[in-house]
Design an enzyme around this catalytic site. Structure first.
Site, PDB file in Angstrom:
ATOM      1  N   ARG A  67      44.666  25.875  36.881  1.00 20.21           N
ATOM      2  CA  ARG A  67      45.473  25.384  35.762  1.00 20.21           C
ATOM      3  C   ARG A  67      46.940  25.193  36.102  1.00 20.21           C
ATOM      4  O   ARG A  67      47.651  24.478  35.402  1.00 20.21           O
ATOM      5  CB  ARG A  67      45.262  26.261  34.538  1.00 20.21           C
ATOM      6  CG  ARG A  67      43.834  26.096  33.994  1.00 20.21           C
ATOM      7  CD  ARG A  67      43.584  26.940  32.790  1.00 20.21           C
ATOM      8  NE  ARG A  67      43.702  28.343  33.077  1.00 20.21           N
ATOM      9  CZ  ARG A  67      42.724  29.230  32.998  1.00 20.21           C
ATOM     10  NH1 ARG A  67      41.537  28.857  32.610  1.00 20.21           N
ATOM     11  NH2 ARG A  67      42.934  30.494  33.272  1.00 20.21           N
ATOM     12  N   GLU A 104      41.015  41.716  37.583  1.00 19.16           N
ATOM     13  CA  GLU A 104      40.549  42.731  36.652  1.00 19.16           C
ATOM     14  C   GLU A 104      39.095  43.089  36.930  1.00 19.16           C
ATOM     15  O   GLU A 104      38.633  44.170  36.618  1.00 19.16           O
ATOM     16  CB  GLU A 104      40.647  42.234  35.197  1.00 19.16           C
ATOM     17  CG  GLU A 104      42.023  41.796  34.750  1.00 19.16           C
ATOM     18  CD  GLU A 104      42.342  40.339  35.052  1.00 19.16           C
ATOM     19  OE1 GLU A 104      42.329  39.513  34.142  1.00 19.16           O
ATOM     20  OE2 GLU A 104      42.608  40.028  36.228  1.00 19.16           O
TER      21      GLU A 104
END
Length: 180
Positions: A67, A104
């Site tokens: 992105r 994560e």
């Protein structure tokens, strides 16, 4: 004027609770990308920030896969400088250097072409969103390993509760919108 443009950008970021998993509030920038006026305002605000802070010192903008590729080229063009890709491992041809980092939910790797940035160049790294800071931090390390200077990291959205900004210190960081 800047405040009105910032509010336009903020109105085009929508939230989806419990996506992609329960407990996560996903910040979706699809409406921002669909709205030419809001997208233009985003690029203008980022460019104005960089021009005020760094003047003519920036040699190139580096964008993060994937992105960062949406905002980086338009920002680079607005500033009249080049754009460099920082991609997921295995996506770039020719000689590359890579670094691994923690997510994560596991490990990932980023890479850059060895000749993408020259020693001594001054680089700004852009992405859509800063969460824990792992990806942006890895990108900074890649650019620095090419003996270039990271002037600043910047994103459209920052999730402040995840403290990603702290992981980037002492590299300056800027975001247009902050959410807890």
């Amino acid at each position: 004027m800047a405040e009105a443009r910032l509010q336009l950008v903020a109105r085009r970021v929508r939230s989806f609770p419990d996506f992609p998993q329960p407990g996560v509030l996903f910040r979706d920038m699809s409406p921002l990308l669909r709205d030419p006026e809001a997208f233009a305002a985003t690029i203008e605000l980022l460019a104005e920030h960089l021009e005020a802070r760094h003047r003519a010192k920036i040699d190139c903008v580096a964008g993060l896969d994937a992105r960062g590729f949406l905002f980086g080229p338009s920002l680079a063009q607005k500033l009249g400088i080049g754009f460099v890709l920082i991609r997921k491992r295995g996506k770039l041809p020719g000689p590359t250097i890579s670094t691994s980092y923690s997510l994560e939910y596991g490990q990932a790797e980023l890479e850059i072409q060895e000749d993408a940035i020259q020693p001594g160049q001054k680089v700004v790294i852009v992405d859509d969103l800063l969460a824990t800071g792992g990806t942006m931090s890895a990108a900074c390390k890649l650019v620095q390993s090419l003996k270039a200077e990271v002037l600043e990291g910047l994103t459209v959205v920052e999730l402040t509760s995840l403290k990603g900004r702290e992981k980037l210190a002492p590299i300056p960081f800027f975001s247009l919108l902050q959410y807890n």
